[in-house]
Enzyme design. Structure first.
Site, PDB file in Angstrom:
ATOM      1  N   GLU A 130       0.811  -1.233  -0.020  1.00  0.00           N
ATOM      2  CA  GLU A 130       0.101  -0.111  -0.062  1.00  0.00           C
ATOM      3  C   GLU A 130       0.891   1.329   0.016  1.00  0.00           C
ATOM      4  O   GLU A 130       0.816   2.007   1.055  1.00  0.00           O
ATOM      5  CB  GLU A 130      -0.967   0.026   1.163  1.00  0.00           C
ATOM      6  CG  GLU A 130      -1.917  -1.334   1.272  1.00  0.00           C
ATOM      7  CD  GLU A 130      -3.036  -1.021   2.379  1.00  0.00           C
ATOM      8  OE1 GLU A 130      -2.995  -0.034   3.062  1.00  0.00           O
ATOM      9  OE2 GLU A 130      -3.783  -1.807   2.356  1.00  0.00           O
ATOM     10  N   GLU A 162      -5.263  -8.717   1.113  1.00  0.00           N
ATOM     11  CA  GLU A 162      -5.616  -8.396   2.582  1.00  0.00           C
ATOM     12  C   GLU A 162      -7.226  -8.381   2.487  1.00  0.00           C
ATOM     13  O   GLU A 162      -7.758  -7.401   1.543  1.00  0.00           O
ATOM     14  CB  GLU A 162      -5.122  -7.061   3.199  1.00  0.00           C
ATOM     15  CG  GLU A 162      -3.579  -7.195   3.430  1.00  0.00           C
ATOM     16  CD  GLU A 162      -3.171  -5.964   4.343  1.00  0.00           C
ATOM     17  OE1 GLU A 162      -3.987  -5.105   4.618  1.00  0.00           O
ATOM     18  OE2 GLU A 162      -2.145  -5.913   4.362  1.00  0.00           O
TER      19      GLU A 162
HETATM   20  C1  GAL Z   1      -3.798  -2.378   5.537  1.00  0.00           C
HETATM   21  C2  GAL Z   1      -2.526  -2.688   6.178  1.00  0.00           C
HETATM   22  C3  GAL Z   1      -2.322  -3.389   7.296  1.00  0.00           C
HETATM   23  C4  GAL Z   1      -3.448  -3.554   8.254  1.00  0.00           C
HETATM   24  C5  GAL Z   1      -4.911  -3.379   7.573  1.00  0.00           C
HETATM   25  C6  GAL Z   1      -5.795  -2.869   8.639  1.00  0.00           C
HETATM   26  O1  GAL Z   1      -3.863  -1.087   5.170  1.00  0.00           O
HETATM   27  O2  GAL Z   1      -1.703  -3.291   5.139  1.00  0.00           O
HETATM   28  O3  GAL Z   1      -1.029  -3.457   7.989  1.00  0.00           O
HETATM   29  O4  GAL Z   1      -3.252  -2.357   9.208  1.00  0.00           O
HETATM   30  O5  GAL Z   1      -4.760  -2.398   6.656  1.00  0.00           O
HETATM   31  O6  GAL Z   1      -6.065  -1.604   9.009  1.00  0.00           O
END
Ligand code: GAL
Length: 451
Positions: free
Chosen positions: A168, A358
């Protein structure tokens, strides 16, 4: 509908994701250098409740237990990140052999248990020594990052076939160098522009390095992606505002990678980036990634605002809208967002393959008699996987889904308050308890339950 794991195909990668800083702790052990997050978390009032990650999940010591849980839950793929400062304490130069050996133990243990490791090179924890020289805003980062990427492939390439260059870039440049709410806490439009361009260069430079050493490997990079909608329907100003926010949040990093350059036309203030572009950079920026990592959690509603400079737009958080369900992050529960995001990425014809690297949700958990019945999280995951399936059936080439995240952890500026894990951690005792959502994922992966 009746959807089983098999419906996604044998070549679909199911997994779970973590990030070094959020779990490891041991921030100064065995030769590790400090990172910008080690520094940021020691400052007052930067993190909710002034939490820090000095111990975090103590994963540095407890990784065998946590990785064993991955095996127990029948999760075949594990995505984790390398702490740059653990293997190069000053960011460049001296290699910390103890750091290398540590990650080799992690990788070897995954392989021993039949779990496929996926490495993220950069998940936000820049070595502090490099920040002292300007960090991502210093163009030299392209050499520092190249050196780091090379050290990683040389040492871990013997066993790791799947690589993710950046996690990101919009978040770590935007929140880190413009808003100042993440490490290193800089608030400068200029530094953000520089950091954004250098991160764009690094995403392709890093991928080229991995491919040059490991031509058979699978290389991608990840993007945060929010489905955006105008706050007021059929409201021209809100529609225009949503388009500007889209250029910033969703297009700024992916479009130069795909060869389209920066979306300056739709967001004129981005032209500030041009002064950092050197001759030949336009040739360096594009790279044909094997896959693009999509990270989606929600949808955002955008409203025109004349008081917010440059972008003239603001995001209206879920709690300020008439939303029935939202998470501890104040993110609306809106599973259709992942479907819409997948469709949107699919519209870029140049993307070969998408992997959801994710997706997950933070809800408060209650332990009753040692059991955590986190139905909201389970349902969130089920509904999101369902939406991924829908996109796949409509022809989107989505080839994987990774849950964020394995255990409750240090959630950046929010400290330990939000709980995203499918495994609960009692941070006083470090005791792990698998939540119902984790057991449900295992059953789904074993074909014992269907969607
Ligand atoms: C993403 C990030 C993760 C985690 C997730 C939930 O942006 O890559 O490290 O924090 O969000 O907030």
């Amino acid at each position: 509908m009746f959807i089983s794991r098999e419906g996604f195909g044998k070549d679909f990668s199911w997994g779970v994701s973590t990030a070094a800083f959020q779990i490891e702790g041991a921030t100064q052990k065995h030769g590790k250098g400090l990172s910008i997050w080690d520094d940021f978390t020691q400052k007052n009032n930067k993190i909710r409740n002034n939490h820090n990650a000095n111990i975090a999940c103590d994963y540095y010591h407890k990784y065998p237990e946590d990785i064993y849980h991955i095996k127990e839950l029948s999760i075949p793929n594990y995505r984790f990140s390398i702490s740059w400062a653990r293997i190069l304490p000053n960011g460049t130069g001296l290699i910390n052999q103890q750091g290398i050996d540590y990650y080799k133990r992690v990788i070897d243990y995954c392989l021993e248990l039949g779990i496929e490791p996926w490495i993220t090179l950069y998940h936000w924890d820049l070595p502090l020594e490099l920040e002292k020289k300007g960090g991502w805003s210093n163009r030299d980062i392209i050499h520092w990052f190249a050196e780091y990427a090379e050290v990683c492939v040389k040492h871990f390439g013997y066993a790791v076939k799947n690589w993710i260059v950046l996690n990101e870039p919009m978040v770590f440049t935007g929140a880190g160098y413009f808003l100042g709410v993440h490490a290193p806490g800089v608030k400068s439009l200029d530094k953000f522009m520089a950091a954004a361009h250098h991160a764009s260069l690094c995403q392709s430079i890093g991928a080229r390095i991995i491919k040059s050493y490991l031509p058979e490997s699978k290389v991608g990079t990840t993007f945060s992606y929010s489905h955006l909608e105008p706050y007021r329907l059929f409201h021209e100003k809100d529609e225009a505002a949503a388009k500007r926010v889209d250029a910033l949040l969703n297009r700024l990093f992916i479009e130069p990678l795909l060869g389209f350059g920066y979306p300056v036309k739709d967001l004129p203030f981005l032209s500030g980036i041009e002064k950092y572009i050197k001759s030949d950079d336009e040739k360096t920026l594009p790279f044909d990634m094997d896959f693009i990592g999509l990270q989606n959690y929600t949808r955002e509603m955008v409203k025109h605002s004349s008081v917010i400079p440059l972008i003239n737009a603001k995001i209206i958080k879920a709690s300020k809208r008439n939303v029935t369900s939202f998470t501890q992050m104040d993110w609306e529960v809106f599973p259709r967002a992942i479907y819409l995001s997948l469709k949107r990425l699919h519209a870029y014809k140049k993307i070969k393959e998408i992997i959801v690297t994710e997706n997950g949700a933070a809800f408060e958990d209650n332990i009753e008699n040692g059991i955590i019945n986190d139905e909201k999280r389970r349902k969130f995951l089920e509904d999101n996987i369902h939406e991924v399936y829908r996109a796949k059936k409509e022809g989107v080439n989505v080839k994987g889904y990774f849950i964020w995240t394995l255990t409750d952890n240090f959630e950046w500026a929010e400290g330990y308050h939000p709980r995203f894990g499918i495994i609960h951690i009692d941070f006083k005792t470090q005791k792990r308890t698998i939540k119902a959502s984790g057991n449900w994922y295992a059953q789904f992966l074993k074909n014992e339950v269907h969607l």
